[in-house]
Design a protein around this motif. Structure first.
Motif, mmCIF file in Angstrom:
data_model
loop_
_atom_site.group_PDB
_atom_site.id
_atom_site.type_symbol
_atom_site.label_atom_id
_atom_site.label_comp_id
_atom_site.label_asym_id
_atom_site.label_seq_id
_atom_site.Cartn_x
_atom_site.Cartn_y
_atom_site.Cartn_z
ATOM 1 N N LYS A 198 0.795 -1.224 0.000
ATOM 2 C CA LYS A 198 0.000 0.000 0.000
ATOM 3 C C LYS A 198 0.824 1.270 0.000
ATOM 4 O O LYS A 198 0.286 2.368 0.190
ATOM 5 C CB LYS A 198 -0.964 -0.017 1.187
ATOM 6 N N GLY A 199 2.147 1.116 -0.202
ATOM 7 C CA GLY A 199 2.996 2.303 -0.249
ATOM 8 C C GLY A 199 3.740 2.406 -1.570
ATOM 9 O O GLY A 199 4.832 2.960 -1.625
ATOM 10 N N ILE A 200 3.156 1.835 -2.618
ATOM 11 C CA ILE A 200 3.819 1.809 -3.932
ATOM 12 C C ILE A 200 3.033 2.691 -4.903
ATOM 13 O O ILE A 200 1.803 2.697 -4.889
ATOM 14 C CB ILE A 200 3.859 0.360 -4.478
ATOM 15 N N THR A 201 3.755 3.461 -5.724
ATOM 16 C CA THR A 201 3.103 4.275 -6.746
ATOM 17 C C THR A 201 3.755 3.979 -8.095
ATOM 18 O O THR A 201 4.960 3.711 -8.155
ATOM 19 C CB THR A 201 3.216 5.770 -6.408
ATOM 20 N N ALA A 202 2.937 4.023 -9.158
ATOM 21 C CA ALA A 202 3.447 3.745 -10.505
ATOM 22 C C ALA A 202 3.649 5.045 -11.274
ATOM 23 O O ALA A 202 2.835 5.972 -11.159
ATOM 24 C CB ALA A 202 2.467 2.840 -11.253
ATOM 25 N N PHE A 203 4.739 5.111 -12.041
ATOM 26 C CA PHE A 203 5.046 6.305 -12.842
ATOM 27 C C PHE A 203 5.440 5.907 -14.250
ATOM 28 O O PHE A 203 5.934 4.805 -14.475
ATOM 29 C CB PHE A 203 6.223 7.079 -12.234
ATOM 30 N N LEU A 204 5.255 6.874 -15.146
ATOM 31 C CA LEU A 204 5.779 6.728 -16.493
ATOM 32 C C LEU A 204 7.050 7.568 -16.556
ATOM 33 O O LEU A 204 7.001 8.791 -16.357
ATOM 34 C CB LEU A 204 4.742 7.233 -17.492
ATOM 35 N N VAL A 205 8.173 6.935 -16.785
ATOM 36 C CA VAL A 205 9.463 7.623 -16.744
ATOM 37 C C VAL A 205 9.994 7.829 -18.153
ATOM 38 O O VAL A 205 9.966 6.903 -18.975
ATOM 39 C CB VAL A 205 10.479 6.772 -15.936
ATOM 40 N N ASP A 239 2.083 14.654 -13.401
ATOM 41 C CA ASP A 239 1.066 14.168 -14.344
ATOM 42 C C ASP A 239 1.495 12.870 -15.034
ATOM 43 O O ASP A 239 0.718 12.266 -15.750
ATOM 44 C CB ASP A 239 0.681 15.251 -15.369
ATOM 45 N N HIS A 240 2.730 12.435 -14.787
ATOM 46 C CA HIS A 240 3.177 11.157 -15.313
ATOM 47 C C HIS A 240 2.925 10.013 -14.330
ATOM 48 O O HIS A 240 3.376 8.887 -14.531
ATOM 49 C CB HIS A 240 4.677 11.195 -15.656
ATOM 50 N N ARG A 241 2.252 10.335 -13.233
ATOM 51 C CA ARG A 241 1.887 9.295 -12.267
ATOM 52 C C ARG A 241 0.738 8.478 -12.833
ATOM 53 O O ARG A 241 -0.218 9.020 -13.401
ATOM 54 C CB ARG A 241 1.493 9.960 -10.955
ATOM 55 N N VAL A 245 -1.699 8.057 -5.782
ATOM 56 C CA VAL A 245 -0.511 7.867 -4.957
ATOM 57 C C VAL A 245 -0.766 6.676 -4.020
ATOM 58 O O VAL A 245 -1.856 6.550 -3.442
ATOM 59 C CB VAL A 245 -0.216 9.151 -4.134
ATOM 60 N N ASN A 246 0.206 5.800 -3.928
ATOM 61 C CA ASN A 246 0.146 4.587 -3.091
ATOM 62 C C ASN A 246 -0.833 3.521 -3.596
ATOM 63 O O ASN A 246 -1.125 2.560 -2.887
ATOM 64 C CB ASN A 246 -0.184 4.919 -1.628
ATOM 65 N N ALA A 247 -1.340 3.712 -4.808
ATOM 66 C CA ALA A 247 -2.222 2.676 -5.381
ATOM 67 C C ALA A 247 -1.512 1.943 -6.519
ATOM 68 O O ALA A 247 -2.144 1.356 -7.401
ATOM 69 C CB ALA A 247 -3.527 3.296 -5.878
ATOM 70 N N GLY A 248 -0.187 1.959 -6.490
ATOM 71 C CA GLY A 248 0.592 1.397 -7.605
ATOM 72 C C GLY A 248 0.477 -0.111 -7.750
ATOM 73 O O GLY A 248 0.670 -0.655 -8.833
ATOM 74 N N TRP A 249 0.182 -0.807 -6.646
ATOM 75 C CA TRP A 249 0.089 -2.264 -6.731
ATOM 76 C C TRP A 249 -1.070 -2.674 -7.632
ATOM 77 O O TRP A 249 -0.968 -3.581 -8.436
ATOM 78 C CB TRP A 249 -0.052 -2.867 -5.333
ATOM 79 N N ARG A 250 -2.181 -1.919 -7.486
ATOM 80 C CA ARG A 250 -3.344 -2.204 -8.311
ATOM 81 C C ARG A 250 -3.019 -1.930 -9.789
ATOM 82 O O ARG A 250 -3.445 -2.646 -10.682
ATOM 83 C CB ARG A 250 -4.520 -1.331 -7.871
#
Lengths: 422, 368
Positions: A198-205, A239-241, A245-250
């Motif tokens: 629950k502490g992971i966020t996904a980004f486009l790098v 905006d590249h998230r 925030v913290n919903a990266g696992w999903r």
């Protein structure tokens, strides 16, 4: 087949007839053709570049003619049709001789595209989706870390908010096509006080941004199909998230679910060709082993598994065309694929004998060394055999989870993954 | 996965429900002692019309294909149904159809379709081989027909079949003959069997009058055709049995506690079950796909049939053995059904010759 699907198939053929030639089923002759049995790309760099450009060009041709993103929404350049149309197009296209677009499609178009569509912010969708499906850019997946393999949720790459930017620091590993990619989807730790998932966020790098350092990783075959990616103070706009925030696992689950939808285990190319019954029999004939009773029995064992795995995949493809969603039992195909290729490589080595430990120059012999050395990877990449078996046992057979795996304590209190202190 | 054909799910459900009521473990154990229950055979024919399911409408059947029959056989295999179904409907009826003998089909198939005739096919002799070349039983011309002399072994339901189709060597080569069980010179002796859920008999023929089915000398080709279908039918039973072993293991792993936790939480057990699942899925796919290819009269069918037989044989033996291991001590008791599946798995693996033969059969079908 409903009328609209029939009409779609007709249009697909018309397009392909105009832009490609039909694949000719060349009759196999021992000693003729490419002498390679490579799972990983064994081409020299200049050939790789030429093939990559051809793949991008072909994707662009598909896109411009309405076959680049068949199931995608029209506002981002898709055709708004169904996955069934996509399967039908793929099956028709397989009759033609067209460039292999795997570098673009397996990860970028197959997994990251759908993830951006599901979780990306508006500007990101507008900017990247058409570019991806037009073949202009390539995407890679920045998931695994040195300390987060099977335990992916134990990842430690940090992302810290600084105004409108996130600052990324950490190391990713086993990244395919990182050197060819313009964007990468990264999973980062954004809250040390939350439980691990629950502490992971996904980004486009942006893979060309300052601080992104891609280093080829040489694998045991001798080639470099993977990379290490070092992220040092890489600034990523908010905006590249992808997702909250913290919903990266999903978000990551969306990506991995789409991996399953690209029907596992089916892979054409030199390996599939070399494993055909006729080719294996020819190999035994050429090595004078066709009458060896023990090897014949091994051959039959192997062929039964290869043929049955083909049936499994065909039935899954047919079920998907009938509108069914593939379930977790599709992982069986991946398990079988790894087992079968491993079994095949060792069978062939028994047929070849010393001819696979040193090159006699004979066609169709030492070339198998490449596949033999690739087989250990098949039981690891994309989820180890052990993790896949856990998934099958827990999700399909409903066996209870192992106790003692802590998914509730704050991440910072968990024992670190990685190597134990000695 | 049903290919998206819901009617197959309905068929499966109906057969499963019927077998749950008529072939529970107690019934299987009773049949092991005293033979199959004729009342259940009767109900299968009258209520579900199963014997005629895949027989042509011209001969009193419902005209469905191997795809439908495959579903029925999976369920029968899962329930360990003790029944002359396999011998009658698969072996004997398919031999009659393969012989391409309209008169014989008209004479015998309606009785089979209606559940009135119990039939079987006698090929193997003391060696157990199904190779036409090894047949020692002789057929000689008599004034009014043929007379058979010789011995057959491993004949499924050989003691209860009213109609026995016998592969014998005639002057012009191997051929198939129909023999009535009451005929003079015909004797049957039950064989002690590893798998009492599928009784077998040794048959003796001493100048027994027989009727030629199909053409003299074409028995070899006929047997190959029957064998391909028998391979798929048996594979279906095996896949069903293997699936049931897996279900039993998974259920036990969820509910059996040791060290204060369900044994299914241990990866040693999880991975065993996952390995079983992988093989079961593969066996099911191979059997179902082979049945589909048979119905399409596809050129790949013989290869697919041999593939299905190999995969299902391995899957069932593996699942039956691992099922006992997952259960531990209780799985080794007579009272627990695990050994019944182990017995069926082994007897099915070897019924048509076993690994020594089926490997070469696949290679032969592939032209290798």
């Amino acid at each position: 087949m409903p009328d609209d699907v029939r009409e779609f198939a007709r249009q697909a053929r018309e397009f392909l007839d105009a832009h490609a030639t039909r694949a000719e089923q060349a009759e196999f002759r021992w000693g003729q053709g490419e002498d390679t049995v490579a799972y990983f790309n064994a081409d020299p760099p200049d050939v790789k570049d030429v093939k990559l450009q051809a793949a991008k060009d072909w994707q662009r041709t598909r896109y411009e003619n309405g076959f680049g993103w068949i199931s995608g929404p029209p506002e981002y350049g898709g055709q708004g049709l169904t996955p069934v149309h996509e399967l039908i197009y793929n099956s028709i296209e397989s009759e033609y001789d067209v460039p292999d677009t795997g570098t673009l499609s397996v990860i970028g178009l197959g997994m990251i595209g759908p993830t951006i569509l599901a979780h990306g912010q508006q500007a990101i969708k507008d900017r990247y989706l058409p570019a991806l499906y037009r073949g202009d850019i390539i995407a890679c997946q920045l998931f695994s870390e040195p300390g987060a393999g099977s335990d992916l949720a134990g990842l430690q790459t940090r992302a810290v908010l600084d105004g409108k930017y996130w600052v990324l620091d950490g190391q990713k590993v086993w990244t395919s096509i990182a050197r060819q990619s313009q964007i990468g989807m990264a999973l980062c730790r954004t809250d040390l006080n939350a439980p691990k998932h629950k502490g992971i966020t996904a980004f486009l790098v942006d893979m060309t941004a300052p601080g992104v350092d891609v280093r080829p990783l040489r694998q045991m075959t001798g080639g470099s199909d993977f990379n290490e990616v070092f992220l040092s103070s890489v600034r990523v706009p908010d905006d590249h998230r992808l997702g909250e925030v913290n919903a990266g696992w999903r978000v990551a689950l969306t990506t991995l679910m789409n991996e399953r939808a690209t029907v596992g285990g089916e892979r054409g190319g030199t390996v599939a060709e070399a494993l055909g019954p006729e080719r294996l029999a020819a190999l035994m004939r050429a090595t004078g082993t066709l009458d060896d009773g023990a090897l014949r029995r091994d051959l039959s064992d192997l062929l039964a598994d290869l043929l049955a795995a083909g049936h499994l995949n065909r039935r899954a493809a047919r079920a998907m065309r009938a509108g069914m969603t593939p379930g977790p039992e599709r992982s069986v195909a991946k398990l079988m694929h790894a087992q079968n290729l491993t079994q095949a490589a060792h069978f062939v080595s028994r047929v070849l004998g010393p001819r696979i430990i040193a090159d006699t120059g004979e066609w169709g012999t030492y070339a198998w060394a490449e596949l033999l050395l690739a087989t250990p990877a098949l039981r690891i990449l994309g989820g180890t055999e052990e993790v896949i078996k856990n998934i099958l046992a827990e999700r399909v057979l409903k066996l209870p989870k192992e106790p003692g795996i802590d998914s509730t304590s704050p991440f910072r209190e968990l024992p670190r993954s990685g190597k134990a202190a000695s | 996965m049903n290919d998206g054909r819901e009617e197959l799910d309905d068929l499966r459900e109906a057969v499963r429900e019927f077998l749950a009521a008529k072939s529970p473990e107690t019934a299987v154990r009773a049949a092991m002692e005293t033979g199959h229950d004729p009342a259940v055979w009767d109900q299968m024919a009258r209520q579900l019309q199963l014997p005629g399911l895949a027989l042509p409408a011209d001969y009193g059947g419902d005209g469905f294909g191997l795809t439908e029959l495959e579903v029925v056989l999976e369920e029968m295999g899962a329930a360990l149904l003790c029944s002359p179904f396999f011998g009658t409907v698969v072996l004997a009826a398919q031999a009659l159809l393969a012989a391409n003998d309209k008169a014989a089909c008209e004479r015998y198939l309606p009785g089979i379709a209606a559940g009135e005739t119990i039939a079987t096919l006698a090929v193997a002799e003391s060696s157990g081989s199904w190779e036409p070349a090894g047949i020692a039983t002789r057929a000689e011309r008599t004034a009014d027909g043929w007379a058979l002399t010789g011995k057959k072994s491993f004949v499924i339901d050989g003691s209860i079949a009213g109609l026995v189709l016998v592969a014998a060597e005639a002057p012009a080569g191997p051929a198939l003959f129909a023999v009535r069980s009451g005929a003079p010179g015909f004797r049957h002796e039950p064989m002690a069997a590893l798998d009492p859920t599928r009784p077998m008999a040794a048959l003796t023929f001493d100048q027994v009058p027989g009727e030629l089915i199909g053409a003299e000398g074409e028995g070899g080709q006929l047997l190959n055709q029957v064998l391909d279908i028998a391979c798929v039918a048996l594979a279906a039973e095996q896949a069903g049995g293997a699936r049931r072993c897996l279900d039993m293991s998974a259920e036990y792993a969820r509910t059996r506690f040791q060290f204060g936790r369900a044994i299914g939480t241990f990866q040693a057990i999880k991975h065993k079950c996952a390995d079983m699942l992988a093989r079961v899925e593969l066996a099911e796919a191979a059997a179902r796909e082979a049945a589909r290819l048979a119905d399409e009269a596809a050129a790949e069918f013989p290869v697919a049939a041999a593939t299905a037989h190999i995969c299902s044989s391995r899957a069932y033996m593996f699942a039956a053995a691992e099922n006992i291991q997952v259960h531990g001590g209780i799985g080794f008791t007579w009272e627990h059904p695990a050994h019944l599946y182990f017995r069926r798995a082994k007897s099915s693996e070897l019924l048509l010759g076993g690994p020594a033969v089926y490997h070469e059969r696949l290679l032969a079908r592939l032209g290798i």
